[in-house]
Design a protein around this motif. Structure first.
Motif, short mmCIF file in Angstrom:
data_model
loop_
_atom_site.label_atom_id
_atom_site.label_comp_id
_atom_site.label_asym_id
_atom_site.label_seq_id
_atom_site.Cartn_x
_atom_site.Cartn_y
_atom_site.Cartn_z
N TYR A 192 55.16 36.35 84.97
CA TYR A 192 53.81 36.73 84.59
C TYR A 192 53.80 37.57 83.32
N GLN A 193 54.77 38.48 83.18
CA GLN A 193 54.83 39.31 81.98
C GLN A 193 55.02 38.45 80.73
N ASP A 194 55.93 37.46 80.82
CA ASP A 194 56.18 36.58 79.68
C ASP A 194 54.93 35.80 79.30
N GLN A 195 54.22 35.31 80.32
CA GLN A 195 53.02 34.53 80.05
C GLN A 195 51.91 35.41 79.45
N ILE A 196 51.78 36.63 79.95
CA ILE A 196 50.78 37.55 79.39
C ILE A 196 51.09 37.80 77.91
N LYS A 197 52.34 38.07 77.61
CA LYS A 197 52.73 38.33 76.22
C LYS A 197 52.49 37.11 75.33
N GLU A 198 52.64 35.94 75.90
CA GLU A 198 52.48 34.69 75.14
C GLU A 198 51.00 34.36 74.90
N TYR A 199 50.18 34.50 75.92
CA TYR A 199 48.81 33.99 75.82
C TYR A 199 47.77 35.03 75.37
N ILE A 200 47.84 36.24 75.91
CA ILE A 200 46.78 37.22 75.68
C ILE A 200 46.55 37.53 74.20
N PRO A 298 59.70 30.51 90.24
CA PRO A 298 60.69 29.84 89.39
C PRO A 298 61.92 30.67 89.06
N TYR A 299 61.80 32.02 89.12
CA TYR A 299 62.94 32.82 88.67
C TYR A 299 63.86 33.29 89.80
N PHE A 300 63.68 32.80 91.02
CA PHE A 300 64.67 33.11 92.06
C PHE A 300 64.79 31.95 93.04
N ASN A 301 65.94 31.92 93.71
CA ASN A 301 66.18 30.95 94.78
C ASN A 301 65.84 31.60 96.13
N GLY A 302 65.57 30.77 97.12
CA GLY A 302 65.19 31.30 98.42
C GLY A 302 63.70 31.58 98.49
N VAL A 337 66.32 36.12 99.04
CA VAL A 337 65.95 35.94 97.63
C VAL A 337 67.16 36.23 96.75
N THR A 338 67.51 35.28 95.90
CA THR A 338 68.62 35.44 94.96
C THR A 338 68.14 35.09 93.56
N ALA A 339 68.27 36.03 92.64
CA ALA A 339 67.79 35.81 91.28
C ALA A 339 68.60 34.72 90.58
N LYS A 340 67.91 33.90 89.81
CA LYS A 340 68.59 32.91 88.98
C LYS A 340 69.22 33.62 87.79
N LYS A 345 65.73 40.75 86.20
CA LYS A 345 64.66 41.71 85.93
C LYS A 345 63.34 41.26 86.56
N GLN A 346 62.98 40.00 86.33
CA GLN A 346 61.73 39.47 86.88
C GLN A 346 61.75 39.48 88.41
N THR A 347 62.89 39.10 88.99
CA THR A 347 63.00 39.05 90.44
C THR A 347 62.87 40.44 91.05
N ASN A 348 63.56 41.40 90.46
CA ASN A 348 63.51 42.76 90.99
C ASN A 348 62.09 43.33 90.89
#
Length: 411
Positions: A192-200, A298-302, A337-340, A345-348
């Motif tokens: 969500y942070q990446d998308q906010i930075k991209e679109y807003i 999308p950024y973690f497994n499980g 939950v396991t981060a890809k 950072k995003q998962t945590n």
């Protein structure tokens, strides 16, 4: 209706004149009987047609009222969403600390997954029923009302055509624009942070937010004009708000009263691969309800698990169910939950934000423990489906019905 006629007596000898007299009386009696029979049938048929026509008129006026409410709700939601989007825009330097749900709402507001011609769909169900009911038009026998209704529907189509074609109403991040952005991100799926930075920061987003005042003006003026047209139709048919309210209630009541022994058991609200929601009513008048939501991003497994468990008491009084929530427990589980790679950072952030939200919700709900909720409750003929209706109040103090349905779990 008890109408007695003199009938011929064929068991006694009659003169020629007497026979003619008896036959004449028989003919008259039969004729009057036929007139009364068919006249009564036509009378009741006419009354039924009048009743059907009035029901059709109320259906149409209810559709008009819903349009007025929809336009005003859209104006209100647009103002709230714009305010949140501006807040995010003004705090881009603090995006890593923004609330998870806030970013989700803002992204949902500025993005669309459909074409501009489909962003604002129009429910034409009642309109099609009315326009296809030529016989009912004759039964209504009120040309002024029919003309007013047709004019309303033409006006409403104009409103939705404008919303779906005007750039001022078009959401700034189209489906194609989002696709292009995701291609740019490559293998690192954006959070969500990446998308906010991209679109807003995009200019089209700023233009869309700047158009909020004009959208407010349009939506509210459209709602006002629709309300005028609706009131003129009510006046033309002599339909009062109270009568319309009774009509709406009649449409809503589809089931029958619930008995205590019918309510006891487990009732499923939803049971899918990503969520489970149920109520279990016990014979000792206690209950337990539980909502379990599973999320995979999308950024973690499980799958991340959030479980909300409520306990309390219940009581049936007539057609109403009273529920007292006495305890809430809100838990999260990220054990699977396991981060890809590169997504730690995003998962945590997601996991910790959810923990904070769950803790706050449990605290607030338990502070409000003991509050009684009242539902209008009815059950279908099979005894396996229940409708619950709770009267809610929006921010403007207007009451509305919040409905949900439960299906009994087989043992």
């Amino acid at each position: 209706m008890n109408v007695k006629f003199k009938m011929p007596k064929f068991g006694r000898p009659l003169s020629k004149g007497g026979v003619m007299k008896e036959l004449l009386l028989t003919t008259i009696a039969t004729t009057i009987s036929i007139v009364l029979t068919f006249g009564t049938a036509q009378y009741f048929e006419h009354r039924q047609k009048e009743a059907d026509a009035r029901m059709l008129a109320m259906m149409v006026i209810h559709d008009m009222d819903n349009t007025v409410e929809l336009l005003r709700r859209m104006a209100k939601e647009d103002a709230q969403n714009t305010e949140e989007a501006r807040y995010v825009l003004d705090n881009l330097d603090k995006v890593d600390s923004l609330e998870y749900n806030l970013m989700a709402r803002v992204l949902s507001y500025i993005k669309t997954e459909v074409s501009s011609q489909q962003q604002y769909p129009l429910d034409e169900a009642s309109e099609k029923v009315f326009l296809s009911s030529q016989d009912s038009w004759k039964n209504i026998d009120n040309p002024a009302f029919i003309d007013a209704v047709q004019a309303f529907y033409v006006y409403r189509h104009g409103i939705f055509n404008t919303m779906n074609s005007s750039w001022r109403f078009r959401k700034p991040i189209s489906n194609d624009a989002e696709y292009e952005a995701w291609l740019k991100f490559g293998d690192s799926r954006p959070d969500y942070q990446d998308q906010i930075k991209e679109y807003i920061p995009r200019r089209e987003v700023a233009v869309f937010l700047d158009g909020e005042s004009l959208r407010q003006n349009n939506l509210n003026s459209w709602a006002e004009e629709c309300e005028i047209k609706c009131n003129s139709c009510k006046f033309a048919m002599g339909i009062t708000d109270k009568e319309l309210e009774e009509y709406v209630k009649t449409r809503q009541v589809k089931g029958q009263s619930v008995k205590e022994h019918e309510l006891v058991g487990r009732w499923i609200i939803i049971n899918t691969a990503d969520k489970i929601d149920f109520f279990e009513y016990k014979a000792d008048h206690t209950f337990i309800s539980q909502y379990v939501g599973y999320e995979n991003l999308p950024y973690f497994n499980g799958r991340h698990v959030c479980k909300q468990t409520r306990k309390g008491s219940w009581e049936l009084r007539g057609d109403s169910l009273f529920v007292v929530i006495k305890e809430l427990k809100c838990e999260t589980d990220a054990s699977k939950v396991t981060a890809k790679p590169g997504m730690e950072k995003q998962t945590n952030y997601f996991v910790e934000d959810y923990k904070t939200w769950a803790k706050d919700k449990e605290k607030k709900d338990n502070e409000a423990a003991g509050f009684t909720k009242k539902y209008a409750v009815s059950i279908d003929k099979s005894g396996t489906k229940i409708e619950l209706v709770q009267v809610m109040t929006d921010n403007d103090g207007k009451a509305y019905d919040d409905k949900f349905y439960m299906t009994k779990q087989e043992k």
